[in-house]
Design a protein around this motif. Structure first.
Motif, short mmCIF file in Angstrom:
data_model
loop_
_atom_site.label_atom_id
_atom_site.label_comp_id
_atom_site.label_asym_id
_atom_site.label_seq_id
_atom_site.Cartn_x
_atom_site.Cartn_y
_atom_site.Cartn_z
N ALA A 1 0.84 -1.20 0.00
CA ALA A 1 0.00 0.00 0.00
C ALA A 1 0.87 1.25 0.00
O ALA A 1 0.56 2.24 -0.68
N PHE A 2 1.96 1.22 0.77
CA PHE A 2 2.91 2.34 0.74
C PHE A 2 3.49 2.52 -0.66
O PHE A 2 3.54 3.64 -1.19
N LEU A 3 3.97 1.44 -1.29
CA LEU A 3 4.63 1.54 -2.58
C LEU A 3 3.71 2.08 -3.67
O LEU A 3 4.17 2.76 -4.60
N GLU A 4 2.42 1.83 -3.54
CA GLU A 4 1.47 2.33 -4.55
C GLU A 4 1.44 3.86 -4.59
O GLU A 4 1.17 4.45 -5.64
N ALA B 1 2.22 8.69 -8.00
CA ALA B 1 2.63 10.08 -8.20
C ALA B 1 3.52 10.23 -9.42
O ALA B 1 3.37 11.18 -10.20
N LEU B 2 4.42 9.29 -9.64
CA LEU B 2 5.31 9.35 -10.79
C LEU B 2 4.56 9.06 -12.09
O LEU B 2 4.71 9.78 -13.09
N LEU B 3 3.72 8.04 -12.09
CA LEU B 3 2.99 7.68 -13.30
C LEU B 3 2.05 8.80 -13.75
O LEU B 3 1.81 8.99 -14.95
N ALA B 4 1.51 9.55 -12.80
CA ALA B 4 0.53 10.59 -13.13
C ALA B 4 1.16 11.92 -13.51
O ALA B 4 0.46 12.81 -14.00
N ARG C 1 10.25 14.37 -8.32
CA ARG C 1 10.07 15.14 -7.09
C ARG C 1 8.78 14.73 -6.37
O ARG C 1 8.74 14.61 -5.14
N ALA C 2 7.72 14.49 -7.12
CA ALA C 2 6.46 14.05 -6.51
C ALA C 2 6.64 12.67 -5.87
O ALA C 2 6.16 12.41 -4.75
N PHE C 3 7.31 11.77 -6.59
CA PHE C 3 7.62 10.43 -6.08
C PHE C 3 8.35 10.55 -4.74
O PHE C 3 8.00 9.89 -3.75
N ALA C 4 9.37 11.40 -4.69
CA ALA C 4 10.20 11.54 -3.49
C ALA C 4 9.40 12.07 -2.31
O ALA C 4 9.56 11.61 -1.17
N ARG C 5 8.52 13.03 -2.57
CA ARG C 5 7.76 13.62 -1.46
C ARG C 5 6.77 12.63 -0.87
O ARG C 5 6.58 12.59 0.35
N VAL C 6 6.15 11.82 -1.70
CA VAL C 6 5.25 10.79 -1.17
C VAL C 6 6.04 9.79 -0.34
O VAL C 6 5.60 9.31 0.71
N LEU D 1 12.57 -1.33 -10.28
CA LEU D 1 13.09 -1.83 -9.01
C LEU D 1 11.98 -1.88 -7.96
O LEU D 1 11.95 -2.80 -7.13
N LEU D 2 11.08 -0.92 -8.00
CA LEU D 2 9.93 -0.94 -7.09
C LEU D 2 9.10 -2.20 -7.30
O LEU D 2 8.60 -2.80 -6.34
N GLU D 3 8.96 -2.63 -8.56
CA GLU D 3 8.18 -3.84 -8.84
C GLU D 3 8.85 -5.08 -8.26
O GLU D 3 8.17 -6.00 -7.78
N THR D 4 10.18 -5.12 -8.27
CA THR D 4 10.89 -6.24 -7.65
C THR D 4 10.58 -6.30 -6.16
O THR D 4 10.31 -7.38 -5.61
N TRP D 5 10.62 -5.15 -5.51
CA TRP D 5 10.28 -5.06 -4.08
C TRP D 5 8.83 -5.50 -3.86
O TRP D 5 8.54 -6.32 -2.96
#
Length: 323
Positions: free
Chosen positions: A147-150, A155-158, A176-181, A230-234
């Motif tokens: 749920a966190f990773l989503e 944010a990045l995809l949008a 930057r949006a990815f990082a802030r989330v 890499l997020l998908e691997t996690w």
């Protein structure tokens, strides 16, 4: 004393099958420290980590002592070492895809994603890995963790500059949006009330922290498609898929290697409750020691002296324990 960064080397696997397809020329970047005749410790990278950063944990006064051990640090596929390949068409990568050929491993050691990978080494090579250390990681990525990773992923995809992965320049707005989330989950809540944000501290306010430190961690060294791969691997990490068809308890109970599990008491990604649940299946083959720190997940990086002193002490003691 920390070891100076060693020279990065590259191993070419040639055509290499992974979870999502075939890489025409898969490459693993790695560095070695110490004498190859000494017991071998493997140390894979975590999310957002580079090989330069791994050197922080290698040193003569540390558990990963190059005078006593042969230490191999290596870059998990999609960490950007080497350069990104094939943009949004890069195939899915699993943890077991990152397991290299092995003869005998004294210890698999890792933080976060690297810790999840250390679990995989113990499962994939039960007769060749003697010990493993998991710092702020888990055997299976929990629903809560997913749920966190989503959040940062969405944010990045949008972001308007991501362009469905077909960007011509790295999408700064999206990163930057990815990082802030991501940021609010990285540290424990007490960290943001601590000395870093007190008057005269490192950051006069939260915006300064974002722009000067946190966003730069991603902007300076990361490709957006690599971040998602890499997020998908996690996200899909689960040791029980490798050997036990999804039965996590049975898989943990069958691990032959001796394990040390080091969750942080304030970690919001891999809370200690998850480690305690998983550790109950390890029985006498595994030991759990909770890191007492307000730094949350970041306590496991080695950046906080108090947390790192606890980790170093526990790991050194573990390395001397009989099998």
């Amino acid at each position: 004393m920390t070891a100076p960064p060693a020279q990065t080397q590259y191993y070419h696997h040639g055509r290499f099958r992974v979870a999502g397809g075939v890489l025409p020329d898969a490459i693993t970047a790695y560095r070695t420290y110490g004498d190859p005749g000494n017991p071998c410790i493997i140390f894979p990278t975590s999310y957002s980590a580079k090989l330069d950063g791994q050197a922080r944990r290698v040193g003569e006064n540390k558990a990963l002592n190059p005078k006593k051990y042969f230490i191999v640090t290596f870059a998990t596929f999609c960490n950007g070492e080497p350069s990104p390949y094939n943009g949004p068409y890069f195939p899915a990568i699993s943890y077991e895809d990152n397991i290299l050929g092995v003869k005998k491993i004294f210890m698999a050691f890792g933080f976060s994603m690297g810790g999840q990978q250390a679990y995989h080494w113990a499962v994939v090579f039960p007769d060749f890995v003697e010990r493993y250390v998991v710092i702020c990681g888990s055997a299976k990525t929990s629903i809560h963790n997913k749920a966190f990773l989503e959040g940062p992923k969405a944010a990045l995809l949008a972001s308007k500059d991501f362009e469905d992965g077909h960007y011509k320049t790295n999408p700064e707005r999206g990163i930057r949006a990815f990082a802030r989330v991501w940021s609010a989950w990285a540290y424990g809540q007490s960290f943001f009330r601590g000395k870093e944000f007190e008057e005269g501290g490192a950051y006069p306010n939260l915006e300064s922290f974002f722009k000067e430190k946190w966003e730069q961690n991603f902007l300076g060294a990361w490709d957006a498609n690599d971040m998602l791969a890499l997020l998908e691997t996690w996200y899909t990490g689960d040791i029980s898929i490798v050997r036990h068809g999804g039965n996590l308890g049975a898989c943990l109970a069958d691990i032959k290697a001796r394990g040390l599990i080091l969750p942080c008491q304030t970690d919001l990604y891999f809370p200690p409750e998850d480690s305690i649940m998983e550790g109950g299946h390890l029985k006498e083959r595994g030991r759990i020691a909770v890191i007492p720190s307000t730094w949350g997940h970041m306590a496991g990086t080695g950046a906080n002296p108090e947390a790192d002193a606890f980790i170093q002490g526990e790991v050194m003691r573990f390395m001397e324990e009989p099998l």
